[in-house]
Design a protein around this motif. Structure first.
Motif: not given
Length: 253
Positions: A9-23
Protein backbone atom coordinates in the motif's frame (compact mmCIF):
# COMPACT_ATOMS: atom_id res chain seq x y z
CA UNK A 1 -1.67 7.11 8.77
CA UNK A 2 1.24 5.83 6.63
CA UNK A 3 2.39 3.67 9.56
CA UNK A 4 -0.82 1.66 9.19
CA UNK A 5 -0.20 0.86 5.51
CA UNK A 6 1.26 -2.42 4.29
CA UNK A 7 4.48 -2.24 2.21
CA UNK A 8 2.44 -2.75 -0.98
CA UNK A 9 0.00 0.00 0.00
CA UNK A 10 2.91 2.37 0.67
CA UNK A 11 4.05 1.75 -2.90
CA UNK A 12 0.70 2.90 -4.28
CA UNK A 13 0.78 6.34 -5.91
CA UNK A 14 -2.05 8.89 -5.68
CA UNK A 15 -2.33 11.63 -8.32
CA UNK A 16 -4.95 14.36 -8.35
CA UNK A 17 -6.78 14.64 -11.68
CA UNK A 18 -8.69 17.77 -12.63
CA UNK A 19 -11.62 17.56 -15.00
CA UNK A 20 -14.82 19.52 -15.39
CA UNK A 21 -18.53 19.37 -15.96
CA UNK A 22 -20.81 22.25 -16.89
CA UNK A 23 -18.28 24.82 -15.72
CA UNK A 24 -17.58 23.10 -12.38
CA UNK A 25 -14.04 22.02 -11.56
CA UNK A 26 -13.86 18.42 -10.41
CA UNK A 27 -10.79 17.15 -8.57
CA UNK A 28 -10.65 13.38 -8.78
CA UNK A 29 -7.72 11.11 -8.05
CA UNK A 30 -5.91 8.28 -9.83
CA UNK A 31 -4.64 5.59 -7.46
CA UNK A 32 -2.36 2.83 -8.78
CA UNK A 33 0.93 1.02 -8.29
CA UNK A 34 3.90 2.21 -10.37
CA UNK A 35 4.10 0.73 -13.85
CA UNK A 36 0.37 0.03 -14.19
CA UNK A 37 -0.78 0.54 -17.79
CA UNK A 38 -4.20 0.13 -19.46
CA UNK A 39 -5.42 -2.18 -16.74
CA UNK A 40 -8.99 -3.11 -15.81
CA UNK A 41 -9.96 -1.24 -12.67
CA UNK A 42 -12.46 0.62 -10.55
CA UNK A 43 -14.41 3.85 -10.84
CA UNK A 44 -14.87 4.67 -7.15
CA UNK A 45 -17.75 6.94 -6.20
CA UNK A 46 -17.72 8.63 -2.82
CA UNK A 47 -20.49 8.74 -0.24
CA UNK A 48 -22.40 11.88 0.74
CA UNK A 49 -19.33 13.24 2.55
CA UNK A 50 -17.37 13.62 -0.67
CA UNK A 51 -13.96 12.43 -1.79
CA UNK A 52 -11.98 12.43 1.46
CA UNK A 53 -9.28 10.44 3.18
CA UNK A 54 -11.54 7.47 3.89
CA UNK A 55 -12.34 6.99 0.20
CA UNK A 56 -8.69 7.42 -0.77
CA UNK A 57 -7.74 4.79 1.82
CA UNK A 58 -10.17 2.34 0.20
CA UNK A 59 -8.70 3.17 -3.18
CA UNK A 60 -5.20 2.44 -1.87
CA UNK A 61 -6.32 -0.97 -0.60
CA UNK A 62 -7.87 -1.81 -3.97
CA UNK A 63 -4.82 -0.64 -5.90
CA UNK A 64 -2.59 -2.75 -3.66
CA UNK A 65 -4.69 -5.76 -4.68
CA UNK A 66 -3.98 -5.00 -8.34
CA UNK A 67 -7.07 -2.92 -9.17
CA UNK A 68 -6.15 0.64 -10.21
CA UNK A 69 -8.78 3.16 -9.16
CA UNK A 70 -10.13 6.45 -10.42
CA UNK A 71 -11.87 8.32 -7.62
CA UNK A 72 -14.73 10.49 -8.89
CA UNK A 73 -15.52 13.92 -7.46
CA UNK A 74 -19.26 14.16 -8.01
CA UNK A 75 -19.82 17.23 -5.82
CA UNK A 76 -17.05 19.19 -7.53
CA UNK A 77 -14.05 21.15 -6.24
CA UNK A 78 -13.32 18.26 -3.83
CA UNK A 79 -16.23 19.43 -1.66
CA UNK A 80 -16.50 17.50 1.62
CA UNK A 81 -19.73 18.42 3.43
CA UNK A 82 -19.97 17.56 7.12
CA UNK A 83 -23.57 18.22 8.15
CA UNK A 84 -27.04 17.27 6.95
CA UNK A 85 -27.86 20.88 5.95
CA UNK A 86 -24.85 20.74 3.62
CA UNK A 87 -25.45 17.23 2.33
CA UNK A 88 -29.20 17.42 1.64
CA UNK A 89 -29.04 20.05 -1.12
CA UNK A 90 -26.15 18.28 -2.85
CA UNK A 91 -28.02 14.98 -3.07
CA UNK A 92 -31.25 16.78 -3.90
CA UNK A 93 -29.61 18.56 -6.83
CA UNK A 94 -28.69 15.20 -8.36
CA UNK A 95 -31.97 13.38 -7.69
CA UNK A 96 -34.08 16.23 -9.09
CA UNK A 97 -31.90 16.53 -12.18
CA UNK A 98 -30.94 12.99 -13.12
CA UNK A 99 -29.50 14.05 -16.47
CA UNK A 100 -26.99 16.20 -14.56
CA UNK A 101 -26.29 13.33 -12.17
CA UNK A 102 -25.50 10.95 -15.04
CA UNK A 103 -23.47 13.66 -16.78
CA UNK A 104 -21.31 14.05 -13.66
CA UNK A 105 -20.71 10.30 -13.67
CA UNK A 106 -19.95 10.36 -17.40
CA UNK A 107 -17.41 13.14 -16.88
CA UNK A 108 -15.66 11.06 -14.21
CA UNK A 109 -15.67 8.01 -16.48
CA UNK A 110 -14.14 10.01 -19.34
CA UNK A 111 -11.47 11.37 -17.02
CA UNK A 112 -10.73 7.82 -15.83
CA UNK A 113 -10.47 6.53 -19.39
CA UNK A 114 -7.96 9.29 -20.21
CA UNK A 115 -5.51 8.03 -17.59
CA UNK A 116 -2.77 5.76 -18.96
CA UNK A 117 -3.12 3.38 -16.01
CA UNK A 118 -6.74 2.45 -16.78
CA UNK A 119 -8.64 0.71 -19.55
CA UNK A 120 -11.74 2.89 -19.82
CA UNK A 121 -14.09 0.14 -21.00
CA UNK A 122 -12.97 -2.43 -18.44
CA UNK A 123 -14.18 -0.69 -15.29
CA UNK A 124 -16.48 -1.58 -12.42
CA UNK A 125 -18.27 1.33 -10.76
CA UNK A 126 -18.05 0.92 -6.98
CA UNK A 127 -19.89 3.27 -4.67
CA UNK A 128 -20.78 3.74 -1.02
CA UNK A 129 -24.14 5.19 0.16
CA UNK A 130 -24.90 7.97 -2.35
CA UNK A 131 -22.01 6.63 -4.40
CA UNK A 132 -23.66 3.21 -4.54
CA UNK A 133 -26.84 4.82 -5.85
CA UNK A 134 -24.70 6.67 -8.40
CA UNK A 135 -22.98 3.49 -9.58
CA UNK A 136 -26.31 1.72 -10.08
CA UNK A 137 -27.99 4.64 -11.86
CA UNK A 138 -24.98 5.10 -14.12
CA UNK A 139 -24.89 1.44 -15.10
CA UNK A 140 -28.64 1.54 -15.73
CA UNK A 141 -28.20 4.53 -18.06
CA UNK A 142 -26.13 2.47 -20.49
CA UNK A 143 -22.62 3.27 -19.31
CA UNK A 144 -19.89 1.14 -20.85
CA UNK A 145 -18.91 -0.65 -17.67
CA UNK A 146 -18.56 -4.33 -16.89
CA UNK A 147 -20.42 -4.03 -13.61
CA UNK A 148 -21.45 -2.04 -10.57
CA UNK A 149 -21.17 -2.52 -6.82
CA UNK A 150 -23.43 -0.71 -4.38
CA UNK A 151 -22.34 -0.80 -0.72
CA UNK A 152 -25.22 0.33 1.52
CA UNK A 153 -26.57 2.12 -1.55
CA UNK A 154 -29.57 4.35 -1.06
CA UNK A 155 -32.11 2.43 -3.12
CA UNK A 156 -34.61 5.13 -2.24
CA UNK A 157 -32.67 7.44 -4.58
CA UNK A 158 -33.07 5.22 -7.64
CA UNK A 159 -35.63 6.22 -10.26
CA UNK A 160 -38.51 3.75 -9.74
CA UNK A 161 -39.90 4.48 -13.20
CA UNK A 162 -36.73 3.77 -15.15
CA UNK A 163 -35.99 0.38 -16.65
CA UNK A 164 -32.67 -1.36 -17.17
CA UNK A 165 -33.00 -2.07 -20.87
CA UNK A 166 -30.24 0.44 -21.70
CA UNK A 167 -27.67 -1.46 -19.63
CA UNK A 168 -25.14 -3.30 -21.76
CA UNK A 169 -25.50 -7.07 -22.02
CA UNK A 170 -23.18 -9.07 -19.83
CA UNK A 171 -22.89 -6.56 -17.00
CA UNK A 172 -23.07 -7.73 -13.38
CA UNK A 173 -24.32 -6.10 -10.19
CA UNK A 174 -23.40 -6.68 -6.56
CA UNK A 175 -25.44 -5.12 -3.77
CA UNK A 176 -24.20 -5.31 -0.16
CA UNK A 177 -26.84 -4.01 2.21
CA UNK A 178 -28.13 -4.08 5.75
CA UNK A 179 -31.27 -6.06 6.52
CA UNK A 180 -32.57 -3.11 8.53
CA UNK A 181 -31.46 -0.27 6.27
CA UNK A 182 -34.37 2.19 6.02
CA UNK A 183 -32.91 3.53 2.77
CA UNK A 184 -32.89 0.09 1.15
CA UNK A 185 -36.03 -1.65 2.34
CA UNK A 186 -36.95 -5.24 1.43
CA UNK A 187 -39.53 -3.89 -1.02
CA UNK A 188 -36.93 -1.67 -2.68
CA UNK A 189 -34.45 -4.55 -2.88
CA UNK A 190 -37.06 -6.82 -4.41
CA UNK A 191 -38.05 -4.18 -6.97
CA UNK A 192 -34.43 -3.70 -8.03
CA UNK A 193 -33.79 -7.43 -8.26
CA UNK A 194 -36.94 -7.91 -10.35
CA UNK A 195 -35.86 -5.13 -12.71
CA UNK A 196 -32.37 -6.60 -13.08
CA UNK A 197 -33.78 -10.07 -13.72
CA UNK A 198 -36.19 -8.70 -16.30
CA UNK A 199 -33.28 -7.04 -18.11
CA UNK A 200 -31.23 -10.25 -18.05
CA UNK A 201 -28.58 -8.79 -15.77
CA UNK A 202 -26.52 -11.03 -13.51
CA UNK A 203 -26.93 -9.89 -9.91
CA UNK A 204 -26.08 -10.80 -6.33
CA UNK A 205 -27.47 -9.31 -3.14
CA UNK A 206 -25.71 -9.82 0.20
CA UNK A 207 -27.94 -8.89 3.16
CA UNK A 208 -26.42 -8.52 6.64
CA UNK A 209 -28.52 -9.06 9.74
CA UNK A 210 -28.65 -6.46 12.50
CA UNK A 211 -27.24 -3.87 10.09
CA UNK A 212 -28.55 -0.46 9.04
CA UNK A 213 -27.29 2.25 6.68
CA UNK A 214 -23.66 3.43 6.35
CA UNK A 215 -22.33 0.31 8.07
CA UNK A 216 -18.82 0.63 6.57
CA UNK A 217 -18.36 4.23 7.69
CA UNK A 218 -16.42 5.01 10.89
CA UNK A 219 -18.30 8.34 10.85
CA UNK A 220 -21.40 6.38 11.88
CA UNK A 221 -19.73 4.85 14.96
CA UNK A 222 -21.30 7.47 17.24
CA UNK A 223 -24.50 7.97 15.31
CA UNK A 224 -27.27 9.97 16.97
CA UNK A 225 -29.75 7.73 15.11
CA UNK A 226 -28.39 4.17 15.38
CA UNK A 227 -31.68 2.88 13.98
CA UNK A 228 -30.79 4.69 10.72
CA UNK A 229 -26.98 4.76 10.48
CA UNK A 230 -24.46 2.75 12.48
CA UNK A 231 -20.98 1.39 11.91
CA UNK A 232 -20.93 -2.42 11.83
CA UNK A 233 -17.34 -3.73 11.50
CA UNK A 234 -18.29 -7.35 10.80
CA UNK A 235 -20.73 -6.41 8.04
CA UNK A 236 -18.13 -3.99 6.66
CA UNK A 237 -15.56 -6.80 6.48
CA UNK A 238 -18.05 -9.09 4.77
CA UNK A 239 -18.88 -6.40 2.21
CA UNK A 240 -15.18 -5.84 1.51
CA UNK A 241 -14.62 -9.57 0.97
CA UNK A 242 -17.65 -9.75 -1.34
CA UNK A 243 -16.45 -6.71 -3.28
CA UNK A 244 -12.91 -7.98 -3.85
CA UNK A 245 -14.26 -11.36 -4.94
CA UNK A 246 -16.67 -9.62 -7.35
CA UNK A 247 -13.81 -7.61 -8.83
CA UNK A 248 -11.69 -10.75 -9.32
CA UNK A 249 -14.60 -12.52 -10.99
CA UNK A 250 -15.80 -9.60 -13.11
CA UNK A 251 -12.77 -7.69 -14.34
CA UNK A 252 -10.75 -9.18 -17.20
CA UNK A 253 -7.44 -10.70 -16.15
Amino acid sequence: MNDLLTPVQRDVRVRDVEYSHDGTLMIGALVATPGTRRAPGVLLVHDAFGLGDDMLARARRLAALGHPVFCADVWGERTQPRTEPEIGPLIGAMVTDRARWIARMTAAHKAAAAQPELHGEHLVALGYCFGGSSALEYLRSGARLVGAVGIHAGLDLLDPRAGWDAAHPGVSVLLCTGADDPMATPAQREALQAALTSAGIDWETDVYSGTVHAFTSPRAANSQRPDVTAHHPRSAARAWDATTRFLRDTLPA
